[in-house]
Design an enzyme around this catalytic site. Structure first.
Site, PDB file in Angstrom:
ATOM      1  CG  HIS A   1       0.604  -4.582   1.602  1.00  0.00           C
ATOM      2  ND1 HIS A   1      -0.757  -4.443   1.768  1.00  0.00           N
ATOM      3  CD2 HIS A   1       0.771  -5.458   0.576  1.00  0.00           C
ATOM      4  CE1 HIS A   1      -1.393  -5.172   0.879  1.00  0.00           C
ATOM      5  NE2 HIS A   1      -0.475  -5.806   0.137  1.00  0.00           N
ATOM      6  CB  CYS A   2       1.931  -9.259   4.938  1.00  0.00           C
ATOM      7  SG  CYS A   2       2.560 -10.952   4.846  1.00  0.00           S
ATOM      8  CE  LYS A   3       4.795  -6.770  -2.676  1.00  0.00           C
ATOM      9  NZ  LYS A   3       5.813  -6.636  -3.758  1.00  0.00           N
TER      10      LYS A   3
END
Length: 444
Positions: free
Chosen positions: A162-164
């Site tokens: 999951h890329c913030k």
């Protein structure tokens, strides 16, 4: 005394009843809040702080790069820089938008209605969210590499991470677009840093190289123009250097993060694993290494000679072998010694009976401790001396006969450390030699 006590009032009105619904008083007895609604993509609100920082950084680099620094380059480098750096920034913008816009969810999840809230995960009913390729929250069949993202609250096909920075998950549908986004960002920031370094050096070495634009002819040498050629704005030399220094530091920091991220993804692509699988393996290795470190702290190191210990398996095997060998040896020695003692006792008893029978009519004064030098041969004393001598000879002959009867094969063998066989000397041999040495000399 008990009768004088006041009666206790039983009232249920003053008791705090157990709550059955969430309250806003900060109670620890609140129910679990409902799960958030699944995010469709990176544009779902609210945006994360890191996502806003990424967009502002991109906008800042675009403004100062194409509005301040690239127009100061001499011709034809300004045109080349506009083309190359512009292509990198434009491609990054396209791939960035594509990465955020693509829905990475599993096809079965995308087929459902996103407007309905998902149920809350109950650990009492299910050990994991996904069991046997079935998501208990999304309530759909998923693939073996699908994972349920807690932030996006949906199952991602071929989940990577999951890329913030993008506020979305990276999976099988948008991984390669995300990879190109990182590559173009790294290339664009690296080229912009080179341009700023050139301008920073030429400003002190040869400022005329940076003042080749026609708009500089109408201003003084201490005045600099930015946002050329469409909207020239005058600026001081210190202001230009301040913006260049801040942009250079921000560019170096961004480049370090991008190079690290790009190198990591090249590494996992080379090893054909995802980010999630790599982190799982790393965590497993750390747990194993920590367990070994704790075991090594409790037990001495096997490399040191003073604290060297054998492994339990080797120790048990060697102990069993040693016990078996020692037991067999002790049994053999015990049997041989018992047989030898019985034979010696029989021989000695027989010899003593024979001597007593032969000396039954003899004067016992000759067996006293007195000197026997006055006994002449042929007398009773001589006969007694001869009998005593014959008894000693007979005893020695019996010992030799028993030794000859006992074969070498029946004698237990001890193996010394130098691998040489050492025969066990019986106690009787040693005792015989001692008795022989301790016997008083017979009178002649």
């Amino acid at each position: 005394m008990l009768l004088n006590r006041a009666p206790v009032e039983m009232s249920c009105c003053t008791r705090h009843l157990r709550r059955t619904a969430p309250t806003h008083a900060g109670s620890h007895n609140e129910l679990v809040p409902p799960a958030p609604q699944p995010q469709r993509n990176g544009w779902s609100l609210p945006p994360t702080t890191m996502q806003l920082v990424a967009w502002f950084t991109y906008a800042y680099f675009t403004i100062v790069g194409f509005g301040i620094f690239i127009p100061l380059l001499p011709s034809p480098w300004n045109s080349v820089s506009f083309g190359v750096v512009g292509a990198a920034f434009f491609l990054h913008l396209v791939t960035h938008i594509a990465s955020v816009s693509v829905d990475p969810a599993h096809p079965n999840v995308r087929a459902k209605n996103y407007s309905s809230a998902l149920p809350t995960f109950d650990k009492g009913k299910h050990k994991h969210v996904i069991e046997n390729d079935y998501c208990t929250l999304c309530e759909v069949e998923v693939g073996p590499k699908a994972k349920h993202c807690r932030t996006c609250n949906k199952c991602i096909a071929d989940f990577d991470h999951h890329c913030k920075w993008l506020n979305t998950c990276i999976g099988g549908r948008n991984y390669w677009v995300f990879f190109v986004t990182v590559v173009t960002a790294t290339a664009g920031v690296f080229l912009l840093i080179l341009i700023i370094l050139f301008i920073f050096i030429e400003h002190f070495v040869n400022p005329a190289t940076l003042r080749t634009a026609p708009q500089f002819e109408s201003v003084q040498n201490s005045t600099w123009l930015v946002f050329l050629p469409l909207a020239p704005v005058q600026s001081s030399s210190s202001g230009l250097l301040g913006v260049a220094g801040f942009t250079l530091l921000l560019g170096l920091f961004s480049l370090a993060l991008l190079v690290h991220l790009l190198g990591f993804h090249i590494y996992i692509l080379f090893n054909k694993v995802s980010t999630y699988e790599h982190l799982q393996r790393k965590t497993k290795r750390q747990v194993q290494s920590s367990g070994k470190a704790e075991a090594g702290f409790k037990q001495p190191s096997p490399d040191s000679e003073d604290t060297r210990k054998e492994t339990p398996s080797e120790t048990s095997v060697e102990c069993e072998l040693t016990m078996q060998i020692e037991t067999s040896r002790s049994k053999l020695e015990y049997t041989d010694e018992r047989q030898l003692a019985s034979r010696l006792s029989d021989a000695i008893c027989a010899e003593m009976k024979r001597i007593k029978s032969s000396a039954s009519g003899v004067d016992h004064s000759y067996y006293s401790t007195g000197s026997s030098t006055h006994v002449m041969p042929g007398t009773v004393g001589a006969t007694t001396s001869d009998e005593s001598l014959s008894w000693t000879d007979s005893f020695r002959a019996a010992i030799r006969q028993l030794k000859s009867e006992t074969s070498v094969e029946d004698t237990p063998v001890h193996q010394n450390p130098l691998s040489s066989s050492v025969m066990i000397t019986t106690v009787e041999d040693h005792q015989l030699s001692v008795d022989t040495q301790s016997d008083p000399p017979l009178s002649q």
